[in-house]
Design a protein around this motif. Structure first.
Motif, PDB file in Angstrom:
ATOM      1  N   THR A  23       0.841  -1.194   0.000  1.00  0.00           N
ATOM      2  CA  THR A  23       0.000   0.000   0.000  1.00  0.00           C
ATOM      3  C   THR A  23       0.875   1.243   0.000  1.00  0.00           C
ATOM      4  OG1 THR A  23      -1.759  -1.165   1.190  1.00  0.00           O
ATOM      5  CG2 THR A  23      -1.840   1.234   1.201  1.00  0.00           C
ATOM      6  N   ARG A  24       0.531   2.194  -0.875  1.00  0.00           N
ATOM      7  CA  ARG A  24       1.279   3.435  -0.994  1.00  0.00           C
ATOM      8  C   ARG A  24       0.326   4.617  -0.828  1.00  0.00           C
ATOM      9  NH1 ARG A  24       4.932   1.635  -6.330  1.00  0.00           N
ATOM     10  NH2 ARG A  24       5.537  -0.398  -5.425  1.00  0.00           N
ATOM     11  N   SER A  25       0.862   5.733  -0.396  1.00  0.00           N
ATOM     12  CA  SER A  25       0.072   6.947  -0.189  1.00  0.00           C
ATOM     13  C   SER A  25       0.344   7.947  -1.303  1.00  0.00           C
ATOM     14  CB  SER A  25       0.423   7.595   1.153  1.00  0.00           C
ATOM     15  OG  SER A  25       0.138   6.727   2.230  1.00  0.00           O
ATOM     16  N   TYR A  26      -0.696   8.707  -1.650  1.00  0.00           N
ATOM     17  CA  TYR A  26      -0.502   9.818  -2.585  1.00  0.00           C
ATOM     18  C   TYR A  26      -0.957  11.136  -1.971  1.00  0.00           C
ATOM     19  CZ  TYR A  26      -5.509   9.202  -3.679  1.00  0.00           C
ATOM     20  OH  TYR A  26      -6.879   9.084  -3.601  1.00  0.00           O
ATOM     21  N   GLY A  27      -1.272  11.104  -0.668  1.00  0.00           N
ATOM     22  CA  GLY A  27      -1.689  12.297   0.059  1.00  0.00           C
ATOM     23  C   GLY A  27      -1.687  11.998   1.541  1.00  0.00           C
ATOM     24  N   SER A  28      -2.073  12.983   2.328  1.00  0.00           N
ATOM     25  CA  SER A  28      -1.997  12.836   3.785  1.00  0.00           C
ATOM     26  C   SER A  28      -3.243  12.210   4.396  1.00  0.00           C
ATOM     27  CB  SER A  28      -1.757  14.210   4.428  1.00  0.00           C
ATOM     28  OG  SER A  28      -2.813  15.111   4.090  1.00  0.00           O
ATOM     29  N   ASP A  29      -4.359  12.193   3.676  1.00  0.00           N
ATOM     30  CA  ASP A  29      -5.589  11.612   4.206  1.00  0.00           C
ATOM     31  C   ASP A  29      -5.493  10.089   4.174  1.00  0.00           C
ATOM     32  OD1 ASP A  29      -8.681  12.617   4.696  1.00  0.00           O
ATOM     33  OD2 ASP A  29      -8.584  10.586   3.866  1.00  0.00           O
ATOM     34  N   PRO A  30      -6.062   9.393   5.177  1.00  0.00           N
ATOM     35  CA  PRO A  30      -6.013   7.930   5.177  1.00  0.00           C
ATOM     36  C   PRO A  30      -6.648   7.290   3.944  1.00  0.00           C
ATOM     37  CG  PRO A  30      -6.643   8.733   7.353  1.00  0.00           C
ATOM     38  CD  PRO A  30      -6.643   9.919   6.442  1.00  0.00           C
ATOM     39  N   LEU A  55      -3.669  10.810  -7.553  1.00  0.00           N
ATOM     40  CA  LEU A  55      -3.412   9.370  -7.612  1.00  0.00           C
ATOM     41  C   LEU A  55      -2.678   9.007  -8.893  1.00  0.00           C
ATOM     42  CD1 LEU A  55      -4.172   6.238  -7.026  1.00  0.00           C
ATOM     43  CD2 LEU A  55      -6.129   6.741  -8.484  1.00  0.00           C
ATOM     44  N   LEU A  56      -3.186   9.499 -10.017  1.00  0.00           N
ATOM     45  CA  LEU A  56      -2.596   9.132 -11.303  1.00  0.00           C
ATOM     46  C   LEU A  56      -1.227   9.763 -11.495  1.00  0.00           C
ATOM     47  CD1 LEU A  56      -5.826   9.255 -13.458  1.00  0.00           C
ATOM     48  CD2 LEU A  56      -4.621   7.237 -12.594  1.00  0.00           C
ATOM     49  N   ALA A  57      -1.016  10.928 -10.919  1.00  0.00           N
ATOM     50  CA  ALA A  57       0.333  11.512 -10.951  1.00  0.00           C
ATOM     51  C   ALA A  57       1.305  10.634 -10.179  1.00  0.00           C
ATOM     52  CB  ALA A  57       0.305  12.923 -10.382  1.00  0.00           C
ATOM     53  N   SER A  58       0.858  10.119  -9.037  1.00  0.00           N
ATOM     54  CA  SER A  58       1.718   9.243  -8.235  1.00  0.00           C
ATOM     55  C   SER A  58       2.004   7.939  -8.959  1.00  0.00           C
ATOM     56  CB  SER A  58       1.046   8.962  -6.883  1.00  0.00           C
ATOM     57  OG  SER A  58       1.809   8.048  -6.114  1.00  0.00           O
ATOM     58  N   VAL A  59       0.960   7.308  -9.481  1.00  0.00           N
ATOM     59  CA  VAL A  59       1.147   6.041 -10.196  1.00  0.00           C
ATOM     60  C   VAL A  59       2.101   6.232 -11.366  1.00  0.00           C
ATOM     61  CG1 VAL A  59      -0.023   4.325 -11.638  1.00  0.00           C
ATOM     62  CG2 VAL A  59      -1.077   5.085  -9.492  1.00  0.00           C
ATOM     63  N   SER A  60       1.928   7.309 -12.089  1.00  0.00           N
ATOM     64  CA  SER A  60       2.762   7.576 -13.257  1.00  0.00           C
ATOM     65  C   SER A  60       4.231   7.732 -12.907  1.00  0.00           C
ATOM     66  CB  SER A  60       2.260   8.842 -13.959  1.00  0.00           C
ATOM     67  OG  SER A  60       3.053   9.171 -15.070  1.00  0.00           O
ATOM     68  N   SER A  61       4.504   8.155 -11.665  1.00  0.00           N
ATOM     69  CA  SER A  61       5.881   8.421 -11.256  1.00  0.00           C
ATOM     70  C   SER A  61       6.595   7.190 -10.701  1.00  0.00           C
ATOM     71  CB  SER A  61       5.893   9.523 -10.194  1.00  0.00           C
ATOM     72  OG  SER A  61       5.395   9.036  -8.947  1.00  0.00           O
ATOM     73  N   GLN A  62       5.898   6.088 -10.513  1.00  0.00           N
ATOM     74  CA  GLN A  62       6.489   4.911  -9.884  1.00  0.00           C
ATOM     75  C   GLN A  62       7.278   4.082 -10.909  1.00  0.00           C
ATOM     76  OE1 GLN A  62       6.026   4.455  -6.406  1.00  0.00           O
ATOM     77  NE2 GLN A  62       5.145   6.489  -6.713  1.00  0.00           N
TER      78      GLN A  62
END
Length: 256
Positions: free
Chosen positions: A18-25, A101-108
């Motif tokens: 599990t990975r986070s893309y922001g501070s909210d749970p 979310l998609l910005a984070s996924v794209s950067s992995q």
């Protein structure tokens, strides 16, 4: 209809992280690697769950679907996002979550491109919305598959789907700036191909909800197709044990 990638419904999710893309749970996503022994497929499938954008429906009900994509050889992201009834849920927060979310996924680096988005019901609205955004291709997205998606907010509103869930999600009615910002109908044609898979027997989000979207998107030059699956209801398209799921795999594989 068949696909050159086949599902393994029993594919394990024990290797998920599990990975986070922001501070909210709720701003998290699970990453599922391709199942051992699955055919090699270069690409990542991002699964966006439905539930009329409401807090009580989370990504757990989409886990078998995600596992089936991993069983078919894809890298898989099972997304979570803030929903109505949660702090920041609704418009614009939910849309911002999809963007981030998609910005984070794209950067992995371990999540290979190209990326295909697969959304069900309310998630179908969210992925169709993403398909219309100017950053879609920049994120490595090559296409979107909407499963029983609420791709026309106006149609959903007229039918009072989910006890007026659309107005709860947007926070206002048709004609407002918030409504326009969230409605996939407002950004036609989509920037990437869109494949709709709808059940002919769906009485939760009837397939007619997609009629105007398909017609207007095509008239505007968009690469949009619809597969109407006979005998399928609202949930058959996310159930790997049903014949309808083969149509979903075909749609995903056709975009890669």
């Amino acid at each position: 209809m068949t696909s050159s990638a086949s599902a393994t419904p029993s594919a394990s999710t024990s290797a998920a992280s599990t990975r986070s893309y922001g501070s909210d749970p709720a701003q998290v996503y699970d990453v599922l690697p391709p199942a051992a022994g699955a055919p090699a497929v270069t690409g990542t499938v991002v699964v966006v769950h439905g539930g009329f954008w409401r807090a009580q429906y989370d990504r757990e009900h989409a886990r078998p679907e995600a596992a089936a994509f991993a069983g078919a050889g894809y890298h898989v992201v099972l997304a979570e996002y803030r929903r109505v009834g949660m702090p920041g849920g609704g418009v614009p927060g939910t849309l911002e979550d999809v963007r981030d979310l998609l910005a984070s996924v794209s950067s992995q680096p371990d999540l290979p491109k190209p990326i295909v988005l697969v959304g069900h019901s309310a998630g179908g609205q969210l992925v169709a919305w993403a398909a219309g955004q100017p950053w879609a291709r920049e994120r490595g997205i090559v296409g979107v598959v909407s499963l029983a998606g609420v791709v026309d907010l106006g149609a959903a509103d007229r039918l009072h789907l989910g006890s007026d869930a659309t107005r709860d999600f947007v926070g206002s009615g048709p004609g407002t700036a918030a409504w326009t910002s969230a409605d996939p109908m407002s950004t036609l044609p989509p920037k990437v191909p869109v494949r709709l898979v709808n059940g002919a027997d769906d009485d939760t989000v009837p397939h007619e909800v997609a009629d105007a979207y398909v017609a207007r998107a095509r008239a505007a030059g968009g690469d949009v197709t619809e597969d109407l699956v006979a005998g399928a209801d609202h949930f058959a398209v996310i159930d790997p044990t049903t014949p309808a799921f083969a149509h979903v795999l075909t749609a995903v594989h056709s975009l890669l």
